[in-house]
Write an enzyme that holds these catalytic residues in place. Structure first.
Site, short mmCIF file in Angstrom:
data_model
loop_
_atom_site.label_atom_id
_atom_site.label_comp_id
_atom_site.label_asym_id
_atom_site.label_seq_id
_atom_site.Cartn_x
_atom_site.Cartn_y
_atom_site.Cartn_z
N ASP A 1 0.89 -1.28 -0.17
CA ASP A 1 0.18 -0.04 -0.06
C ASP A 1 0.81 1.34 0.08
O ASP A 1 2.21 1.20 0.09
CB ASP A 1 -0.86 0.07 1.19
CG ASP A 1 -1.88 1.22 1.32
OD1 ASP A 1 -2.33 1.69 0.44
OD2 ASP A 1 -2.03 1.76 2.48
N LYS A 2 0.23 2.48 -0.32
CA LYS A 2 1.24 3.55 -0.28
C LYS A 2 0.81 4.44 1.03
O LYS A 2 1.61 4.69 1.53
CB LYS A 2 0.73 4.58 -1.44
CG LYS A 2 1.60 5.92 -1.65
CD LYS A 2 1.09 6.81 -2.59
CE LYS A 2 -0.02 7.54 -2.25
NZ LYS A 2 0.15 8.52 -1.20
N GLU B 1 -4.49 20.28 1.26
CA GLU B 1 -5.32 21.30 1.50
C GLU B 1 -4.80 22.18 2.52
O GLU B 1 -4.45 23.48 2.72
CB GLU B 1 -6.60 21.18 1.44
CG GLU B 1 -7.53 22.47 1.42
CD GLU B 1 -9.08 22.01 0.93
OE1 GLU B 1 -9.53 22.44 -0.07
OE2 GLU B 1 -9.58 21.10 2.08
N LYS C 1 -8.06 25.85 -7.88
CA LYS C 1 -7.14 25.33 -7.61
C LYS C 1 -7.23 23.84 -8.34
O LYS C 1 -8.29 23.19 -8.12
CB LYS C 1 -6.52 25.35 -6.27
CG LYS C 1 -7.19 24.75 -5.15
CD LYS C 1 -6.63 24.58 -4.00
CE LYS C 1 -7.63 23.91 -2.87
NZ LYS C 1 -6.98 24.00 -1.36
N THR D 1 2.13 18.66 -7.69
CA THR D 1 2.01 20.19 -8.06
C THR D 1 0.36 20.27 -8.32
O THR D 1 -0.36 19.50 -8.45
CB THR D 1 2.71 20.18 -9.45
OG1 THR D 1 2.15 19.19 -10.31
CG2 THR D 1 4.13 20.01 -9.38
N THR E 1 -2.42 1.18 -4.62
CA THR E 1 -2.94 2.18 -3.92
C THR E 1 -4.20 2.61 -4.27
O THR E 1 -4.69 2.61 -5.56
CB THR E 1 -2.01 3.40 -3.72
OG1 THR E 1 -2.68 4.55 -3.13
CG2 THR E 1 -1.71 3.91 -5.32
N ASP F 1 -5.05 5.82 -4.10
CA ASP F 1 -4.86 7.22 -4.48
C ASP F 1 -5.12 7.40 -5.87
O ASP F 1 -5.06 6.42 -6.77
CB ASP F 1 -3.33 7.57 -3.96
CG ASP F 1 -3.63 7.93 -2.60
OD1 ASP F 1 -4.66 8.15 -1.96
OD2 ASP F 1 -2.49 8.55 -1.95
N ASN G 1 -8.54 -1.54 4.49
CA ASN G 1 -8.50 -1.51 3.04
C ASN G 1 -7.47 -2.62 2.60
O ASN G 1 -7.47 -3.17 1.44
CB ASN G 1 -8.53 -0.38 2.36
CG ASN G 1 -7.25 0.33 2.53
OD1 ASN G 1 -6.64 0.26 3.79
ND2 ASN G 1 -6.66 1.10 1.73
#
Length: 1528
Positions: A613-614, A749, A813, A849, A929, A931, A1085
């Site tokens: 996993d990450k 954030e 953004k 980025t 992952t 993500d 998970n």
């Protein structure tokens, strides 16, 4: 008019929702008109078109087979699970949950009871239950063929005909083995059960007084009562054992602690059944109120509040309010998780976990928002926004009385494993403000934003009221978790084949023995007829059969039962050594490496694929703002981990570079903080929290007197945008009351808002419809008009605000490619080009980025758009999502670029080094992952999984066509064909693919370092779909093609994968390639993946231990995996691979001597050895040397194992253990058995007398010499195979050999030894016997010794060469226990070796000073010990090493491009586009731009990826936008 926050954030996860494929229960509830004809209803009406299955089908559908009929009978009695055909109906039937409604007749059986039996919320991850443990465990143990074999022998021995002297004694070894194994399994399972019990008994506030018609709560079947009694008995039994052990053997402090725990448990049990309204929780630090409780508290009812006024279009029913006025009947009581059922209403408080999947009816927030942390679901610690139903909300439902005055029902999908999808509809009676019925069947759509899943944690919200829809095994987290598997190591599995070979060999020996004996009884003219009584068998054939079984008992040691108990002992000790390794102890969490499965330690030495996993595994999930580009100027100094990896590959000294940059950054930070304190009035500035270092920014922004300076204005506008465009909320910092702590939906954030705070533009607080910021000490209020939330599909978020100057601004953004495609065509091309180059540079350094942009909105345009947006958001039409997306696209256009940000996702300590070492060991790492692609790619570069020289092969669906299997197949085939030269034209048939997979199974070489595979979850859905019916046979092999592509790439990153997909990836690799796999993760998970792999490793994160609970090994940090595999895993594998054949070998030596003796006794069952020798040979004479070999042997030290990771490849290639090695040792044993028997036989062939004139030719006398040769030769043989000799090993071997002589002398000295009386004295008193023993031992051992000597000196293996180099002192510079993944060890070693080279005398001086200051650390070190090691061990701390790598490399910040002027017109600019290569080179020369490699090398990829920023790609987005969206 402002849009409520709940509306603007209601679809924060909409993009993550995926429609369930072919789900017949997904009815079109949203198409029903809200203005249907009013009609008074006593029960809810049926829902639209009939579903595919109904509850009546569960009763009326006949069983398809007799087995299903039987299973259904037991299922109805509660004794079996639901039959498969009923599961098919149940899983395709929409779920209906009724609240304060009677259950419809079609959901009841003939007795009026609910037809549907929902599972309890009690979960069980154990392998056994108290009832099933004994039969299931015994059955599992006797699947071991050797155990079954010994059971048969024990049964045979019970019959006198087979001549076993003590059948009961013969059964003891098997009983001991079975009991020890069962006890070990019981302890392991009890630990899992204890964790389950703690979770099931966690407290939750359950609404009482409201009847739940969906379940039968009061009925408990007799079978369940019996099971509950067994569980209670088990808990009491184990608790009693634990209590007795602690009170008997525990220390005083431990006894006090245990008694305190018991008292607390009793108090908790009493409190659990009382009614409460406090925030009490078992896990909170707040103690329960025990005295002085107000009456209102004791009643459990929130009294003193005014009755809630029912608003229009809400769940609160004014008719029920009127009927229940003055007689409230509902209240919340503290109950356990396991008491929660479908249809219950629960109250979840702040920082509590959600016990089941619930629909949020109301929250404490006036807008209906709540924040949850889903670390246990997807591994992410960032907060996600959920919203309550519009018909609920805190204005309507706040108290238990309000819930008692509701009446509604809900229909939703059947239970499924999709974490990101939920479809449902709530039906209720709609009244207007005057309490007149408007619509008896009002509907509101329910989506994933309204659902809180089990395992998520409520944050920053006081409370949530929720309706339970899925419980226990049907909750999404449990559907994504597999059944706890029973794992056995590879050697243990292959051991069965060795046992079968021995069985075949044993059968041959026994058959020959029986045949010879039967033939012997056919002879008539022999002396047997005169000396033997009547034989047992009436015929020679029967005598032969009897002899077969008699010799089977005599030769039983050929399949040694002691092997299995020895293996259990060995693996237990290996697990203890792993647990005791201080180098794998994580001090921060006080957590050592914990082996939870003791029987698979040797598998750790054969791992070829690691699936990781990450978030929380490779990373800390801590984001730090490092750099930014504003108005074409780059700010920020950083030396990232990705840059360190590139420097290391380029041969630079990373430690030295790191030190250099630390000094540069420290100096710049000091200047920056000094200027900030002088020029910015900021009470929120904390030096230790500053991550963005740039004194140039402060100079350009705060130290200039020109208020119209464009760079100053751009910088301030950029930071203001960061402080305004977010969904962050603030809290008081518990450690600093004056500091406001940021709580965000994502760590990124929070990092963006934090950097604005540090630079003087401080986000203070979020009001209901406004945001307060402080700009250099002066407060400003910005009215928040709308929030367009971030989703993974949109890859951006926007805020629309009205400032103090009444201007309406849109601030956006998002991902760089998304923002660039929406920029105004009239934007400054110079700024855009430089920003693109800076973003590319940041991405090369592994930074995440983002781009920031804004535009001013015309008020009329905005209000027109806002009205349409609110209408679309309130719609329940099927086209709702499409309309909202079109509106978003409409307003998020023609933006002005403010700049870009670069954030570093902090890796765990030592991750890049660990990954590099694992790669050198031949281990392939795949990252799985949940993500997004861009996040995973950034981490890939940071931890050096991805490199700039790599070509990234991307596999993902095209556009929104997520189910196009042909496209995915063509894409994978194209990658294989173009990059690896396989599956060429006409060579991509199913047969060709099978041949390639077969070849891949044999290939364990390192993959090509030039390629990496990036694949997302949508593509994996196609890969793992059932393609057996596809018309194209080649596409049916899509799974195998994916496997081939992944195997040929150095790195594989799977993004946006669900827990089930993680497990599927592991299974595909494990089953198709026949390799050993390991999965490592930290969240719930990851449980399915951990259980699917051969070895599962859980990381004990600071939050959440679900992965640890289900793992085989638990560690504190990822870097410990390197030591676990390369040191303990390799040692365990090599030890067991040597121990097993040695065990068989020594038994062959001993057993075959009995066979050779049978030649001369016609295999009549006579023993060559006195009976006690048969008992003690494996028990005492030869057991300890082979056990110590498997426990203590080390071919090289742990330090050398980590310094030379290539040694691990022998485990991947399975060189150390094979059936050929087993056969070779068996042949060696056969040879030595011949020597051990025939040497004594030949000595005694002609009878002779000993010096006392006594005959010594008895078979037992011959057996004494034979057993001495066998035992001594076997122990010497085992010692020669042991590569590390120490005093303990030699002592154990010596004792084992001397024990034979001791026992022979003692046992034969007494008369009760019978025939054996005086055998020891007579044999050991005969010189010929000593000569025979000496020569026999020498001849036995000499061939293997000679072979090993010649092989190691003339044909050495890798390990032989490394051992020779270690003996020559090549690794003496590295002290014992040195860990190359530990930055402190690396730094200290570098410093000490540097001192050794420059000033050796200084080492002695430092050592003496350190010992003088810390005499307790003085160690006795040999005088000839290496001085570096000596210094390393004596100096407590040579250097202080920073625990984080916050210091990173610098960037020039001047925006001067020689010869570059702005073009007069945009048209001319795009006719003559900027040459980015030329601009890049000019910026490098002028110092404005420093790429990660200061060169023009490019990263190559097959697709444009949001996580792989390239300036040319970004400019192409902007160019397309300029052409396509130019407005007149």
């Amino acid at each position: 008019m402002a849009v409520p926050l709940q509306q603007s954030s209601n679809s924060s996860l909409k993009n993550e929702s995926q429609t369930l494929d072919n789900d017949p229960s997904s009815s079109s509830n949203n198409n029903v008109s809200k203005n249907s004809t009013p009609e008074k209803l006593s029960a809810p009406p049926p829902l639209g078109p009939p579903p595919r299955y109904t509850a009546q089908d569960l009763i009326n559908t006949p069983p398809p087979t007799f087995g299903a009929r039987v299973q259904r009978f037991f299922y109805n009695k509660g004794l079996a699970p639901r039959p498969e055909y009923l599961n098919e109906i149940y899983n395709n039937m929409p779920r209906k949950v009724y609240v304060n409604y009677p259950l419809p007749d079609d959901l009841k059986d003939a007795h009026g009871h609910p037809i549907i039996d929902y599972p309890r919320n009690k979960i069980r991850t154990t392998k056994y239950t108290p009832l099933s443990f004994f039969p299931k465990n015994i059955l599992f143990q006797f699947t071991n063929v050797a155990n079954t074999y010994f059971l048969v022998l024990i049964i045979l021995g019970a019959f006198q005909i087979f001549g076993v002297a003590s059948p009961g004694l013969a059964a003891v070894p098997l009983i001991v083995i079975v009991c020890i194994t069962a006890a070990k399994d019981a302890i392991e399972d009890y630990r899992r059960g204890s964790s389950d019990n703690d979770l099931n008994n966690s407290p939750i506030h359950l609404l009482n007084g409201l009847d739940n018609p969906n379940i039968m709560r009061d009925y408990v079947s007799p079978w369940r009562k019996f099971k509950k009694a067994c569980s209670r008995t088990q808990r009491r039994f184990f608790h009693g054992i634990k209590r007795a052990a602690i009170m008997t053997f525990g220390k005083r402090e431990r006894k006090k602690e245990f008694l305190r725990e018991e008292v607390q448990e009793q108090e908790n049990a009493l409190h659990r059944v009382s009614t409460i309204v406090s925030d009490y929780s078992y896990h909170s630090d707040v103690q329960p109120i025990t005295s002085g409780v107000r009456k209102s508290f004791a009643s459990g009812r929130s009294v003193g509040h005014k009755p809630t006024v029912a608003a229009a279009n809400c769940l609160l029913n004014p008719e029920l309010q009127k009927a229940n006025a003055g007689n409230p009947h509902t209240n919340f009581k503290n109950r356990r998780w396991k008491d929660v059922a479908v249809g219950d209403i629960i109250r979840i408080r702040a920082n509590e976990e959600v016990p089941a999947d619930v629909v949020a009816l109301s929250t404490s927030d006036v807008e209906g928002n709540c924040y949850i942390e889903t670390k246990n679901l997807d591994g992410e610690t960032n907060l996600k926004t959920k919203t309550s139903l519009h018909c609920g909300g805190s204005t309507n439902l706040r108290h238990s009385d309000d819930l008692g005055n509701t009446r509604f029902w809900l229909e939703c999908d059947p239970p499924n494993s999709n974490l990101y999808a939920f479809k449902g509809t709530i039906h209720y009676e709609n009244f207007d403000e005057n309490h007149n019925l408007v619509n008896p069947d009002e509907k509101e759509a329910i989506n994933n934003d309204n659902v809180l899943l089990r395992g998520s944690t409520l944050r920053n919200t006081k409370w949530v009221l929720g309706l339970v829809i899925y419980t226990g095994s049907e909750s999404k987290i449990m559907l994504n978790s597999g059944i706890t598997p029973t794992k056995a190591s590879r050697i243990s599995r292959e051991l069965n084949l060795s046992v079968y070979i021995n069985f075949a060999f044993l059968f041959i020996l026994c058959f020959v023995s029986g045949l010879v004996n039967g033939l012997f009884y056919r002879k008539t003219e022999v002396s047997r007829l005169y000396f033997e009584f009547e034989p047992y068998g009436s015929t020679p054939a029967i005598n032969g059969v009897i002899a077969f079984f008699v010799t089977l008992i005599i030769y039983q040691a050929l399949v040694p039962i002691s092997l299995y108990i020895s293996v259990e002992i060995i693996k237990t000790l290996q697990a203890f050594f792993i647990f005791s390794d201080i180098k794998m102890y994580y001090e921060k969490l006080d957590f050592p490496c914990v082996p939870k499965a003791w029987n698979i330690s040797d598998d750790l030495g054969q791992i070829e694929y690691v699936f990781s996993d990450k978030t929380g595994t490779l990373t800390q999930n801590v984001m730090e703002f490092k750099k930014c580009s504003i108005n074409g100027v780059s700010y920020g100094l950083a030396y990232t981990e990705a840059k360190q990896g590139m420097d290391k590959r380029n041969g630079l000294d990373v430690i030295e570079e790191n030190d250099k940059w630390k000094r540069i950054i420290s100096k710049d930070k000091e200047a920056m903080l000094s200027n900030l304190n002088n020029y910015a009035q900021n009470d929120q500035l904390r030096a230790d929290k500053v991550t963005f270092v740039s004194s140039d920014y402060v100079r350009d922004t705060m130290m200039t007197n020109d208020e119209t300076d464009p760079q100053k204005m751009a910088n301030e506008q950029f930071m203001l945008a960061l402080a305004l465009c977010h969904t962050v909320v603030t809290e008081d910092d518990p450690n600093d009351p004056d500091l406001r702590e940021f709580k965000a939906e994502s760590p990124d954030e929070a990092a963006l808002v934090s950097v604005a705070r540090d630079l003087g533009i401080v986000f203070k607080e979020r009001l209901r419809k406004s945001v307060i910021v402080k700009i250099y000490g002066e407060s400003f209020e910005y009215k928040l008009l709308d929030i367009i939330p971030f989703t993974s599909a949109r890859k951006r978020m926007s805020c629309i605000l009205k400032g103090p100057d009444e201007r309406i601004m849109l601030i956006t953004k998002g991902a760089d490619n998304v923002i660039f495609s929406r920029l105004n065509s009239r934007s400054d091309p110079d700024v855009i080009s430089k920003t693109a180059l800076h973003l590319e540079d940041y991405a090369k350094e592994g930074l995440r980025t983002l781009c920031i942009a804004q535009k001013e909105l015309d008020p009329a345009t905005y209000y027109s758009w806002s009205k349409r947006y609110q209408e679309a958001y309130s719609s329940i039409d099927d086209s709702r999502e499409e309309i909202i997306e079109n509106l978003n696209e409409e307003i998020e256009q023609n933006l002005t670029l403010l700049g870009g940000t670069a954030i570093e996702d902090r890796l765990q300590a030592g991750v890049p080094d660990s990954i590099a070492i694992l790669a050198q060991a031949g281990i392939k790492l795949w990252v799985l992952t949940g993500d997004r692609i861009e996040t995973a790619i950034n981490i890939g570069f940071s931890c050096n999984l991805l490199e700039n020289e790599m070509k990234l092969l991307v596999v993902r669906p095209e556009g929104d066509d997520l189910e196009n299997v042909e496209y995915i197949d063509n894409l994978i085939t194209k990658h294989l064909r173009e990059n690896f030269g396989v599956l060429g034209e006409g060579k991509d048939t199913a047969k060709d693919i099978d041949l390639l997979v077969a070849e891949a199974k044999k290939d364990h070489s390192a993959p090509s370092p030039k390629f990496a595979l990036i694949i997302d979850g949508a593509a994996l859905t196609s890969v793992f779909s059932d393609l057996s019916e596809h018309p194209n046979p080649a596409i049916q092999k899509l799974r195998q093609k994916f496997l081939l592509l992944g195997k040929k790439c150095k790195s594989v990153i799977c993004c946006r994968v669900s827990p089930a997909q993680k497990a599927e990836v592991v299974k595909v690799v494990k089953s198709n390639l026949d390799v050993m796999t390991l999965a490592i993760g930290d969240g719930a998970n990851d449980v399915a993946m951990i259980q699917a792999a051969n070895v599962g490793v859980g990381i004990a994160g600071e939050e959440g231990r679900q992965a640890v609970m289900s793992s085989d090994y638990a560690i504190g940090q990822f870097r410990f995996l390197t030591r676990l595999l390369l040191v303990h895993g390799r040692w365990s594998y090599k030890r067991l691979a040597e121990m097993v054949p040695c065990f068989f070998y020594k038994n062959v030596v001993f057993t075959l001597t009995c066979f050779w003796f049978g030649i001369y006794s016609n295999f009549d069952g006579s023993y060559l050895y006195e009976y006690t020798f048969l008992m003690f040979y494996n028990l005492a004479f030869t057991s300890l040397p082979v056990i110590f070999l498997a426990v203590l042997d080390q071919d090289v030290s742990d330090t050398v194992s980590l310094l030379v990771p290539q040694l691990y490849r022998t485990g991947i290639l399975r060189i150390e253990w094979s059936q050929w090695k087993f056969a070779y040792y068996m042949m060696d044993g056969l040879y030595q058995s011949v020597i051990a028997f025939f040497f004594p036989y030949l000595v005694f062939y002609k009878s002779f007398q000993n010096p006392q004139g006594l005959g010594v030719d008895h078979r037992f006398w011959v057996g004494v010499v034979a057993v001495v040769i066998s035992v001594t030769a076997c122990n010497a043989y085992v010692l020669l195979q042991q590569l590390r000799w120490d005093w303990l090993t030699l002592l154990i071997d010596a004792i084992s050999v001397l024990l034979v002589f001791f026992w022979t002398g003692v046992w034969s000295s007494r008369v009760y030894a019978g025939e054996f009386y005086k055998a020891g004295a007579q044999v050991f008193g005969t010189l010929a016997c000593w000569c025979c023993m000496f020569i026999g031992i020498l001849i036995c051992v000499l061939p293997r010794f000679t072979y090993d000597f010649l092989k190691r000196n003339f044909h050495p293996r890798d390990i032989d060469i490394i051992r020779e180099r270690a003996r020559q002192g090549e690794y003496d510079d590295y002290p014992q226990g040195y860990d190359p993944t530990d930055i402190e060890d690396v730094e200290r070693h570098r410093l000490v070796t540097g001192l050794m080279e420059k000033d050796p005398a200084l080492l002695e001086k430092m050592e003496q000073e350190n010992i003088a200051q810390h005499p307790e650390f003085q160690e006795v070190i040999p005088q000839n010990h290496n001085p570096i090691t000596k210094t390393f061990t004596s100096i407590k701390r040579v250097a202080t090493v920073s625990k984080s790598r916050k210091n990173t490399l610098s960037r020039s910040r001047k925006n001067t491009i020689n010869g570059k002027n702005r073009r007069d017109t945009i048209t001319e600019q795009f006719r003559k586009p900027i040459d980015l290569n030329l601009l890049r080179q000019q910026m490098i020369n002028s110092g404005e731009y420093q790429t990660a490699r200061n060169s023009l090398e490019r990263i190559n990829t097959t697709h444009e990826l949001p996580g792989l920023t390239q300036a040319e790609t970004l400019m192409s987005y902007h160019t397309r936008n300029s052409i396509n969206f130019t407005r007149p």
